[in-house]
Scaffold this motif. Structure first.
Motif, mmCIF file in Angstrom:
data_model
loop_
_atom_site.group_PDB
_atom_site.id
_atom_site.type_symbol
_atom_site.label_atom_id
_atom_site.label_comp_id
_atom_site.label_asym_id
_atom_site.label_seq_id
_atom_site.Cartn_x
_atom_site.Cartn_y
_atom_site.Cartn_z
ATOM 1 N N ALA A 195 0.773 -1.232 0.036
ATOM 2 C CA ALA A 195 -0.010 0.068 0.141
ATOM 3 C C ALA A 195 0.921 1.130 0.093
ATOM 4 O O ALA A 195 0.296 2.403 -0.072
ATOM 5 N N GLU B 164 -7.427 -3.680 0.203
ATOM 6 C CA GLU B 164 -8.253 -2.378 0.286
ATOM 7 C C GLU B 164 -8.619 -2.224 1.677
ATOM 8 O O GLU B 164 -8.813 -1.013 2.180
ATOM 9 N N GLN B 165 -8.781 -3.064 2.652
ATOM 10 C CA GLN B 165 -9.148 -3.036 3.977
ATOM 11 C C GLN B 165 -8.081 -2.274 4.666
ATOM 12 O O GLN B 165 -8.097 -1.195 5.617
ATOM 13 N N ARG C 57 -5.675 -0.214 3.381
ATOM 14 C CA ARG C 57 -5.811 1.277 2.833
ATOM 15 C C ARG C 57 -6.945 2.161 3.520
ATOM 16 O O ARG C 57 -6.573 3.341 3.999
ATOM 17 N N SER C 58 -8.059 1.518 3.663
ATOM 18 C CA SER C 58 -8.911 2.250 4.256
ATOM 19 C C SER C 58 -8.784 2.656 5.885
ATOM 20 O O SER C 58 -9.168 3.534 6.353
ATOM 21 N N PRO D 118 -6.100 4.457 -2.994
ATOM 22 C CA PRO D 118 -5.834 3.329 -3.772
ATOM 23 C C PRO D 118 -4.702 3.777 -4.801
ATOM 24 O O PRO D 118 -4.079 3.062 -5.144
ATOM 25 N N SER E 268 -0.942 3.360 -4.157
ATOM 26 C CA SER E 268 -0.385 2.181 -3.689
ATOM 27 C C SER E 268 0.218 1.525 -4.805
ATOM 28 O O SER E 268 0.169 1.649 -6.060
ATOM 29 N N ARG F 195 -1.849 -0.543 -7.060
ATOM 30 C CA ARG F 195 -2.754 0.105 -8.202
ATOM 31 C C ARG F 195 -1.618 0.440 -9.379
ATOM 32 O O ARG F 195 -2.212 0.194 -10.495
#
Length: 391
Positions: A36, A371-372, A374-375, A381, A384, A387
């Motif tokens: 990330a 994704e978790q 990052r959140s 995103p 990262s 991505r």
């Protein structure tokens, strides 16, 4: 005290893990932080060891001359963490509630906490001082991560944590380390370890503690072994309890079938654990309480079919048709389990192993977990590595 400015508005913000840098679970977090592109460093009250720690700066808060007593080291670490000057936007993330969480609480800084099932679900069996500490750490945390809905419920019902301060997600497993081996590789691993090629192999890849019912499992296997010459059991003790492990060793030594039980007391690196799991047919995880442990996902990814306690925490895995659920935790109950799983044909075993691997890859991959993370830290995103590689 205000929560630090989020990482989304502070691109140079740093996550400081208060954690044991030698923990396999911390290594999992570090990999996800790297994916990330979240800057991370570690502060720890643990004692320095000879093991190499790559790719991250580690600051040892507690000097080596402080006694090994964990409570004293975490106390000292908390005092030192309180004296440090923090960068704007720095986020403290305590990796466990009872140890590093105590250090985070003493630091006086805003912090996140990652919980463990044994310290939360098992708190009722611990001292009043222990429960007081857990309540203080949870009560002051700005965010708390849990891996199962059952843990989130316990935090709210038993510890009065508001739902909006809980983030529930699994960290998944490291697919670069834990992956199924083909038949030829599995046969080679068994030869190198000294395991028979055509007999079932069960592995206990949880710590040797009463919580995980290790002694009952071993006694159950020895009862089964008295009736069948088919199969071997390996116990990866990890960070065990010395007195409890002594009871296990005595049970094995007293049995004429003890040579069929492998007791591995040294702490294995992730690659060493993966090697055993790739050689195994079954992985046993039958604790009294738990979250959705990464060790189970790792076993499934390596092709070891899990034998699990009938816990609510494991309910997300019940959709996989290859799961074995154990409800009789007596030695006699485990003896029946060994007999039943040993009777599975090789073709059916291979089918079940394949189903396990497909299930965890679909639901617990790095991409889903990333994704978790990052959140949690409000990381965009678009910044990262994941991505950028996908672009």
């Amino acid at each position: 005290m205000k929560l630090p400015t989020t990482a989304a508005s502070q691109p140079d913000s740093t996550v400081t893990l208060l954690a044991n840098p030698y923990s396999v679970h911390v290594g999992r977090w570090l990999k996800l932080f790297e994916m990330a592109q979240l800057p991370v460093q570690i502060e720890t009250a643990e004692r320095r060891r000879l093991d190499k720690i790559g790719g991250v700066h580690v600051e040892f808060l507690t000097p080596t001359w402080v006694p090994a007593f964990a409570g004293l080291r975490y106390l000292w670490g908390g005092i030192m963490a309180r004296m440090k000057r923090r960068r704007p936007g720095e986020i403290l993330h305590a990796h466990c509630t009872s140890g590093s969480g105590f250090t985070a609480w003493l630091s006086g800084q805003p912090y996140f906490v990652t919980t463990y099932g044994s310290e939360i679900f098992g708190a009722g069996d611990r001292s009043r001082l222990y429960r007081w500490m857990i309540r203080r750490v949870l009560g002051s945390a700005r965010l708390i991560t849990a891996t199962t809905p059952r843990m989130a419920e316990a935090l709210q019902q038993d510890w009065d944590v508001p739902a909006d301060r809980i983030r529930t997600f699994s960290l998944g497993y490291d697919s670069d380390v834990f992956a199924a081996a083909d038949h030829a590789t599995r046969d080679r691993l068994r030869r190198e370890i000294g395991l028979p090629r055509d007999e079932p192999v069960w592995v206990v890849n949880r710590r040797s503690l009463p919580l995980y019912r290790t002694l009952e499992v071993v006694r159950g296997f020895l009862q089964y072994a008295a009736q069948s010459t088919n199969g071997r059991l390996a116990v990866l003790s990890g960070d065990d309890n010395a007195e409890y492990s002594r009871l296990i060793q005595e049970a094995v030594a007293a049995s004429p079938h003890g040579s069929r039980v492998w007791l591995i007391r040294k702490f294995l690196p992730a690659t060493g654990v993966a090697r055993w799991l790739q050689a195994a047919d079954y992985a046993i995880s039958v604790p009294q309480t738990d979250q959705l442990s990464a060790s189970i996902l790792e076993a499934m990814a390596c092709g070891a079919v899990p034998v699990l306690s009938d816990l609510d925490a494991y309910r997300p895995l019940h959709a996989c048709p290859s799961i074995y659920r154990q409800s009789d935790y007596s030695p006699e109950g485990f003896a029946c389990m060994f007999a039943a799983t040993a009777a599975v044909t090789r073709d059916e075993m291979h089918r079940q192993q394949q189903l396990c691997g497909e299930f965890v890859r679909r639901h617990y991959s790095d991409a889903a977990v990333l994704e978790q993370v990052r959140s949690l830290f409000h990381r965009s995103p678009q910044t990262s590595a994941h991505r950028k590689q996908a672009a």
